[in-house]
Design a protein around this motif. Structure first.
Motif, PDB file in Angstrom:
ATOM      1  N   LEU A   1       0.794  -1.209   0.086  1.00  0.00           N
ATOM      2  CA  LEU A   1       0.008   0.064   0.038  1.00  0.00           C
ATOM      3  C   LEU A   1       0.854   1.227  -0.144  1.00  0.00           C
ATOM      4  N   ILE A   2       0.777   2.066  -1.080  1.00  0.00           N
ATOM      5  CA  ILE A   2       1.619   3.239  -1.350  1.00  0.00           C
ATOM      6  C   ILE A   2       0.839   4.434  -0.937  1.00  0.00           C
ATOM      7  N   ASN A   3       1.434   5.298   0.073  1.00  0.00           N
ATOM      8  CA  ASN A   3       0.629   6.718   0.504  1.00  0.00           C
ATOM      9  C   ASN A   3      -0.804   6.352   0.576  1.00  0.00           C
ATOM     10  N   GLU A   4      -1.203   5.281   1.094  1.00  0.00           N
ATOM     11  CA  GLU A   4      -2.574   5.060   1.373  1.00  0.00           C
ATOM     12  C   GLU A   4      -3.435   5.064   0.343  1.00  0.00           C
ATOM     13  N   LYS A   5      -3.120   4.961  -0.924  1.00  0.00           N
ATOM     14  CA  LYS A   5      -3.889   4.975  -2.122  1.00  0.00           C
ATOM     15  C   LYS A   5      -3.594   3.871  -2.947  1.00  0.00           C
ATOM     16  N   THR A   6      -2.510   3.527  -3.207  1.00  0.00           N
ATOM     17  CA  THR A   6      -2.209   2.694  -4.239  1.00  0.00           C
ATOM     18  C   THR A   6      -2.080   1.161  -3.682  1.00  0.00           C
ATOM     19  N   ILE A   7      -2.703   0.405  -4.178  1.00  0.00           N
ATOM     20  CA  ILE A   7      -2.419  -1.274  -3.813  1.00  0.00           C
ATOM     21  C   ILE A   7      -1.876  -1.841  -4.947  1.00  0.00           C
ATOM     22  N   LEU A   8      -0.794  -2.235  -4.523  1.00  0.00           N
ATOM     23  CA  LEU A   8       0.049  -3.477  -5.637  1.00  0.00           C
ATOM     24  C   LEU A   8      -0.222  -4.713  -4.813  1.00  0.00           C
ATOM     25  N   GLU A   9      -0.775  -5.533  -5.807  1.00  0.00           N
ATOM     26  CA  GLU A   9      -0.664  -7.087  -5.338  1.00  0.00           C
ATOM     27  C   GLU A   9       0.285  -7.752  -5.760  1.00  0.00           C
ATOM     28  N   GLY A  10       0.806  -8.789  -5.039  1.00  0.00           N
ATOM     29  CA  GLY A  10       2.097  -9.626  -5.841  1.00  0.00           C
ATOM     30  C   GLY A  10       3.156  -8.838  -6.025  1.00  0.00           C
ATOM     31  N   PHE A  11       4.029  -9.253  -7.111  1.00  0.00           N
ATOM     32  CA  PHE A  11       5.269  -8.900  -7.200  1.00  0.00           C
ATOM     33  C   PHE A  11       5.141  -7.570  -8.405  1.00  0.00           C
ATOM     34  N   HIS A  12       6.216  -6.682  -7.870  1.00  0.00           N
ATOM     35  CA  HIS A  12       6.226  -5.387  -8.782  1.00  0.00           C
ATOM     36  C   HIS A  12       7.721  -4.998  -8.665  1.00  0.00           C
ATOM     37  N   THR A  13       8.188  -4.562  -9.656  1.00  0.00           N
ATOM     38  CA  THR A  13       9.682  -4.128  -9.685  1.00  0.00           C
ATOM     39  C   THR A  13       9.915  -2.793  -9.024  1.00  0.00           C
ATOM     40  N   GLU A  14      11.216  -2.687  -8.663  1.00  0.00           N
ATOM     41  CA  GLU A  14      11.631  -1.418  -7.735  1.00  0.00           C
ATOM     42  C   GLU A  14      11.022  -0.136  -8.601  1.00  0.00           C
ATOM     43  N   ASP A  15      11.278  -0.084  -9.956  1.00  0.00           N
ATOM     44  CA  ASP A  15      10.947   1.078 -10.797  1.00  0.00           C
ATOM     45  C   ASP A  15       9.486   1.201 -10.794  1.00  0.00           C
ATOM     46  N   GLU A  16       8.718   0.190 -10.491  1.00  0.00           N
ATOM     47  CA  GLU A  16       7.251   0.416 -10.802  1.00  0.00           C
ATOM     48  C   GLU A  16       6.720   0.930  -9.433  1.00  0.00           C
ATOM     49  N   ILE A  17       7.263   0.399  -8.242  1.00  0.00           N
ATOM     50  CA  ILE A  17       7.028   1.099  -7.017  1.00  0.00           C
ATOM     51  C   ILE A  17       7.299   2.353  -6.909  1.00  0.00           C
ATOM     52  N   LYS A  18       8.738   2.705  -7.322  1.00  0.00           N
ATOM     53  CA  LYS A  18       9.250   4.152  -7.392  1.00  0.00           C
ATOM     54  C   LYS A  18       8.186   5.258  -8.109  1.00  0.00           C
ATOM     55  N   SER A  19       7.695   4.534  -9.120  1.00  0.00           N
ATOM     56  CA  SER A  19       6.806   5.402  -9.879  1.00  0.00           C
ATOM     57  C   SER A  19       5.598   5.870  -9.137  1.00  0.00           C
ATOM     58  N   TYR A  20       5.314   5.282  -7.994  1.00  0.00           N
ATOM     59  CA  TYR A  20       3.947   5.849  -7.263  1.00  0.00           C
ATOM     60  C   TYR A  20       4.330   6.461  -6.285  1.00  0.00           C
TER      61      TYR A  20
END
Lengths: 407, 224
Positions: free
Chosen positions: B202-221
């Motif tokens: 859960l990123i900034n209480e808004k975006t939910i990412l389920e399962g695997f995501h890359t560093e770049d994807e996570i950083k983009s949020y």
């Protein structure tokens, strides 16, 4: 404490217990290692040499038997040609002409146990010495063994098998393996628990063999089965550590696996036949049967735990590799870390004792002292291979596919 | 004579049994001592964090009364505690993995998860009061994974998040929280933010990412 932890602890308990038994035996009986009773009477001996397609090795085996030290008038050699398709019979006939002590028993192919049973019927010796047609006893092997029969309760005496062909890595590992097998067997001798009288050279009292109905043709390892039969009848079996016989071992993995599958299947068949004697009949019921059964069970549990470990570690690596195609930096996160756990500690104790036991065994064998590195290679690489024939044997057993290996 | 020999032979098995039991007792004693030492160490860590969390809570009460000029100091304290609890959390996880005999740690682990939840709430308050000055990544994972695939997936995701945190430094508060320990405060948060599967990020209480995501994807949020 979860069930898995308990399983590990049981595994370590029995593993350590068996090694400690051997170390205590070694400590107590080392001075008696090469002791053999003196021969007072020289009982007559019939060498039984079953041969199936043994044209390459038979002559050397027979010549080794001719040269063996024993009164000449007390020896006879019976070559049993078990329906060979090569020149074994022709060679046997040539040898018969050359040496008067040789007799030939020619019969259609029906397996080693049947061949031996036929030969027992015509053997004149009080003792019968079974010798594989690709094995070569040393000259003094017989005189080192026969003295044990002065004890009227001794019905079988076996020898120390050494490897003749050590040309490749498999042969070299088998040199170590046969050393440990012989060492363990000799230690078991001190508690009347010799449970295998090996095929390359073992001697039996003929009247006892006849009394118990000879060799079991249904068993894949007739040498193990007859030993258990003898023990179950209350007789004793012995091993002479300085009665040496050289044998030819498999030189490729496929043949090695086939041989070991047969040993495993025969072993399981034998346990299955005699397990009802567990906790009866002295050392046989109280030690041999539980020890051999436990060895099989521990090997299977050990294998399952190894599979579980590999599954957990392997699935992580596979999933990590899968994600690496989606941008996960697989190599960046490779790590090797071992955390201290109680089980790891118990495992280390068990493993250190096992290494010490191997080291002691090698020291008292023809291989001499071996470095810890070589022992580690033997333990981690060669001994790990043991699991392959065991699994194949269990698979065959589950399928009821035992006859495939029976001649 | 035969009886004497038999007696000697039986004694060998008995002797070996006694030696084996002794070896195992010594092994157990040493092993358990080390595990107990480690458990005590973890419990001490948890207790220290409890005091630290209480301290932080009290500081927050103070900062809430004060004006926005106290934000910098409050955020600084929040990061010190968050980083400390995260770094030690990684060590503690390894300790817990290795602890195979004692179940004592389970209760302590629940308290630890509650502390991290409290830290998250504290971070939320700071974000509101100090006009959103940093990113929060809450990593919901399973404290009792059901299969080796889930174990692997969580380990991989944990590695990825660790790198994100290392790269972003004091602009990200990273909070790994076990989502299946039946803690009402955690369950409530998961319900509020609609977290349905583990692992999820859960990123900034808004975006939910389920399962695997890359560093770049996570950083983009992330905002920072």
């Amino acid at each position: 404490m979860d069930i898995l932890t308990l399983v590990y602890i049981c595994l370590f308990f029995f593993g350590i217990f068996f090694i400690v038994i051997f170390l205590v035996l070694h400590k107590r009986y080392l001075p008696l290692l090469y002791e053999n009773p003196k021969i007072i009477n020289h009982p007559s001996v019939s060498f039984l040499v079953p041969a199936y397609n043994e044209q390459d090795s038979l002559q050397n085996t027979i010549e080794a038997l001719i040269e063996i030290e024993y009164p000449k008038n007390k020896k006879e050699i019976i070559i049993i040609n078990d329906g060979s398709k090569d020149n074994t019979l022709k060679l046997a006939k040539q040898l018969e002409k050359k040496y008067k002590v040789i007799k030939i028993l020619d019969k259609p192919n029906s397996g080693k146990a049947n061949s031996l049973n036929e030969a027992v019927k015509i053997a004149k010796g009080e003792l019968i010495a079974v010798v594989d047609a690709d094995s070569y006893p040393k000259k003094d092997a017989l005189i080192n063994m026969v003295g044990h029969f002065e004890d009227p309760n001794v019905a079988a005496v076996t020898s120390r098998v050494l490897v003749k062909n050590k040309n490749n890595w498999l042969g070299k590992f088998q040199v170590l393996d046969y050393s440990i097998i012989a060492w363990t067997r000799k230690l078991l001798d001190f508690v009347d628990s010799v449970y295998v009288t090996n095929g390359p050279l073992s001697i039996y009292k003929k009247d006892v063999v006849k009394k118990i109905g000879s060799f079991d043709p249904k068993n894949l390892t007739e040498d193990i089965e007859i030993t258990w039969h003898i023990l179950s009848e209350g007789y004793t079996t012995r091993m002479s550590y300085n009665a040496i016989v050289y044998t030819t071992v498999p030189e490729d993995l496929k043949t090695w696996i086939k041989q070991r599958v047969r040993w495993n299947l025969g072993g399981i068949q034998t346990v299955n036949k005699y397990w009802r004697s567990m906790f009866k009949k002295g050392a046989f019921g109280y030690f041999v049967i539980p020890y051999v059964s436990a060895s099989f069970i521990l090997a299977i549990i050990g294998f399952l735990l190894m599979i579980r470990y590999l599954w957990i570690k392997g699935s992580y690596q596979l999933i990590a590799l899968y994600y690496s195609f989606q941008g996960y930096d697989y190599f960046k996160y490779i790590e090797f870390s071992i955390s201290f756990t109680l089980l790891l500690f118990l495992g280390l104790i068990f493993f250190s004792l096992a290494i010490y036991y191997y080291k002691t065994g090698f020291k008292h064998s023809e291989t001499g002292n071996k470095s810890v590195l070589k022992i580690l290679a033997y333990s981690f690489f060669y001994r790990a291979l043991y699991v392959i024939p065991l699994i194949i044997a269990l698979y065959k057993l589950a399928k009821g596919d035992i006859r495939w290996y029976t001649k | 004579m035969v009886y004497e020999i038999m007696k000697t032979k039986s004694r060998i098995f008995l002797e070996s049994l006694v030696i084996t039991i002794l070896i195992l007792i010594i092994g157990f004693y040493i092993g358990m001592s080390i595990e107990t030492y480690r458990t005590n160490k973890i419990v001490t860590y948890y207790k220290d964090y409890e005091i630290q969390a209480l301290d932080l809570k009290l500081q927050n009460y103070y900062f809430q009364i004060m004006d926005e000029s106290s934000c910098k100091q409050a955020i600084e304290q929040n990061f010190i505690f968050a980083d400390d609890i995260y770094t030690q959390g990684l060590v503690l996880e390894k300790y817990e993995e290795a602890n195979q005999i004692s179940d004592d740690l389970f209760r302590e682990k629940k308290r630890y998860v509650l502390l991290k939840t409290e830290l998250w709430l504290n971070s939320l308050l700071l974000k509101q009061k100090c006009s959103n000055p940093f990113d929060t990544i809450v990593y919901f994972y399973s404290g009792d994974p059901k299969n080796s695939a889930q174990v692997a997936q969580q380990k991989i995701l944990s590695n990825v998040l660790k790198t994100v945190k290392e790269d972003k430094g004091n602009t990200v508060v990273l909070l790994p929280i076990a989502g299946d320990l039946k803690l009402k405060a955690v369950d409530l948060q998961m319900k509020v933010y609609n977290i349905k599967t583990l692992p999820s990020v859960l990123i900034n209480e808004k975006t939910i990412l389920e399962g695997f995501h890359t560093e770049d994807e996570i950083k983009s949020y992330l905002k920072k």
